[in-house]
Motif scaffolding. Structure first.
Motif, PDB file in Angstrom:
ATOM      1  N   GLY A   2       0.610  -1.253  -0.040  1.00 27.92           N
ATOM      2  CA  GLY A   2      -0.195   0.147  -0.350  1.00 27.92           C
ATOM      3  C   GLY A   2       0.636   1.074   0.113  1.00 27.92           C
ATOM      4  O   GLY A   2       1.885   0.908   0.280  1.00 27.92           O
ATOM      5  N   THR A   3       0.389   2.480  -0.238  1.00 34.59           N
ATOM      6  CA  THR A   3       1.083   3.355  -0.320  1.00 34.59           C
ATOM      7  C   THR A   3       0.480   4.614  -0.150  1.00 34.59           C
ATOM      8  O   THR A   3      -0.975   4.959   0.657  1.00 34.59           O
ATOM      9  N   ALA A   4       0.900   5.741   0.455  1.00 33.23           N
ATOM     10  CA  ALA A   4       0.603   6.562   0.770  1.00 33.23           C
ATOM     11  C   ALA A   4       0.321   8.342  -0.237  1.00 33.23           C
ATOM     12  O   ALA A   4      -0.124   9.632   0.295  1.00 33.23           O
ATOM     13  N   THR A   5       1.992   8.059  -0.864  1.00 32.88           N
ATOM     14  CA  THR A   5       1.577   9.135  -1.540  1.00 32.88           C
ATOM     15  C   THR A   5       1.279   8.680  -3.357  1.00 32.88           C
ATOM     16  O   THR A   5       1.512   8.042  -4.528  1.00 32.88           O
ATOM     17  N   LEU A   6       0.397   9.870  -4.153  1.00 32.09           N
ATOM     18  CA  LEU A   6       0.089   9.587  -5.589  1.00 32.09           C
ATOM     19  C   LEU A   6       0.753  11.233  -6.115  1.00 32.09           C
ATOM     20  O   LEU A   6      -0.569  12.293  -6.228  1.00 32.09           O
ATOM     21  N   SER A   7       0.685  10.792  -7.684  1.00 33.89           N
ATOM     22  CA  SER A   7       0.925  12.615  -8.301  1.00 33.89           C
ATOM     23  C   SER A   7      -0.264  12.233  -8.804  1.00 33.89           C
ATOM     24  O   SER A   7      -0.947  13.465  -8.771  1.00 33.89           O
ATOM     25  N   PHE A   8      -1.369  11.507  -9.288  1.00 32.69           N
ATOM     26  CA  PHE A   8      -2.364  11.580  -9.366  1.00 32.69           C
ATOM     27  C   PHE A   8      -3.519  12.717  -8.945  1.00 32.69           C
ATOM     28  O   PHE A   8      -3.882  13.401  -9.021  1.00 32.69           O
ATOM     29  N   ALA A   9      -2.802  12.459  -7.697  1.00 30.97           N
ATOM     30  CA  ALA A   9      -3.954  13.144  -6.336  1.00 30.97           C
ATOM     31  C   ALA A   9      -3.190  14.751  -6.850  1.00 30.97           C
ATOM     32  O   ALA A   9      -4.617  15.536  -6.219  1.00 30.97           O
ATOM     33  N   ASP A  10      -2.302  14.843  -7.379  1.00 32.40           N
ATOM     34  CA  ASP A  10      -1.703  16.641  -7.350  1.00 32.40           C
ATOM     35  C   ASP A  10      -2.133  16.881  -8.835  1.00 32.40           C
ATOM     36  O   ASP A  10      -1.597  18.313  -9.430  1.00 32.40           O
ATOM     37  N   GLY A  11      -3.054  16.162  -9.514  1.00 33.61           N
ATOM     38  CA  GLY A  11      -2.952  16.803 -10.530  1.00 33.61           C
ATOM     39  C   GLY A  11      -2.315  17.106 -11.509  1.00 33.61           C
ATOM     40  O   GLY A  11      -2.429  16.753 -13.561  1.00 33.61           O
ATOM     41  N   ILE A  12      -1.150  15.390 -11.669  1.00 32.92           N
ATOM     42  CA  ILE A  12      -0.247  15.160 -12.701  1.00 32.92           C
ATOM     43  C   ILE A  12      -1.385  13.993 -13.282  1.00 32.92           C
ATOM     44  O   ILE A  12      -1.631  12.898 -13.639  1.00 32.92           O
TER      45      ILE A  12
END
Length: 329
Positions: A281-291
């Motif tokens: 599992g993860t906690a950080t995604l570039s997608f969440a920042d609109g990338i």
């Protein structure tokens, strides 16, 4: 201790990482060494020490000549199962408080995802001998869906998104008696289609049926409870996006033992001889920042305790309108 695998004179061989520039070849591949350790009832570190050769190789040359492989493989990809768990992390430092606040809401106000997260917060780290909350679980594929470090990650033409997921991966071998043995840990890029998943959470299963990667190094031994890493996207030689991430049990709602229990409690996941790659599992995604990624973008995921970063560029496959037609026999 950290290991890699490489193609050495046409054979898959493991190697001990001596430093960032040099590795020392071992007399077998990682799977063989793991089986040797299981059969002898000895720690893998002891077996590695007895398997050292006098051959030393240039680490960067292995990469440049495309001889670097995944740190654990099975000769038959059908006997490598790639799976994972989600909603396992408390979140990065700047979002953790908000996640905890939402988890305190009444159940009637929670989404299914937040209910799952709350279960982990409340009972994801049970006492020894007790069973904790089940995590979200998903299937990615067999060994054919995994690409080596430094290799390109293919994006199918029907995909809606191509986003990284920086996380830990646990690597396992099933013994002859059906006992799962943890070989070690690696940096993982679980890689998913977040647009598909966002449309409807019941499409999570579809969003996970993508390629992935892990490595380049296999960490043997105890995992630090607190790990700080960096996830980065490089486009045309420049950093497009970069963000730190936290992992390790201190930053997770579930213990590793609980996640492992709820995977290996199923008898069909304890088939002797199989290899398992399980993402935590993860906690950080570039997608969440609109990338939104594109052809040639390179993911770089780094954790200092794991040596060299995991790097993979993207390769988008051609879009086709053809449907899959199944003939009758």
């Amino acid at each position: 201790m950290r290991l890699i695998q490489c193609d050495h004179q046409g054979q898959v061989r493991a190697a001990l990482v001596e430093n960032e520039k040099q590795v020392r070849l071992l007399d077998a591949d990682t799977l063989t060494l793991a089986r040797r350790a299981i059969g002898r009832g000895k720690p893998l570190e002891d077996v590695v020490a007895s398997a050292l050769t006098e051959t030393r190789l240039d680490y960067q040359q292995l990469i440049d000549e495309k001889h670097l492989l995944l740190p654990l493989t099975h000769p038959d990809p059908a006997h490598c199962l790639v799976t994972g768990t989600g909603l396992t992390h408390l979140g990065s430092a700047d979002t953790r408080s908000a996640m905890h606040a939402k988890a305190q809401a009444d159940d009637a106000e929670l989404t299914d995802s937040m209910r799952m997260f709350k279960l982990g917060v409340e009972n994801g780290k049970p006492a020894a001998g007790e069973t904790g909350a089940q995590p979200e679980w998903f299937y990615k594929g067999d060994g054919g869906c995994v690409v080596a470090p430094e290799a390109e990650i293919p994006v199918p033409g029907f995909a809606e998104d191509a986003g990284e997921e920086p996380e830990l991966a646990g690597l396992y071998v099933i013994g002859d008696d059906g006992t799962p043995w943890r070989v070690g840990f690696a940096i993982g890029n679980e890689f998913s289609d977040h647009v598909t998943e966002r449309f409807n959470y019941l499409w999570l299963a579809h969003s996970k049926l993508r390629a992935c990667s892990f490595g380049p190094e296999l960490l043997v031994g105890e995992l630090p409870s607190h790990l700080e890493g960096t996830s980065r996207i490089v486009r045309d030689g420049e950093t497009l996006w970069e963000k730190p991430f936290l992992t390790g049990e201190a930053n997770m709602a579930h213990s590793l033992a609980n996640l492992e229990h709820h995977h290996f409690k199923y008898a069909n996941f304890r088939r002797p001889g199989d290899v398992h790659v399980h993402f935590f599992g993860t906690a950080t995604l570039s997608f969440a920042d609109g990338i939104r990624t594109r052809e040639g973008d390179r993911f770089e995921i780094a954790l200092a305790d794991f040596g060299r970063p995991l790097r993979n560029a993207l390769r988008f496959e051609a879009v086709t309108s053809a449907t899959v037609e199944i003939p009758s026999l």
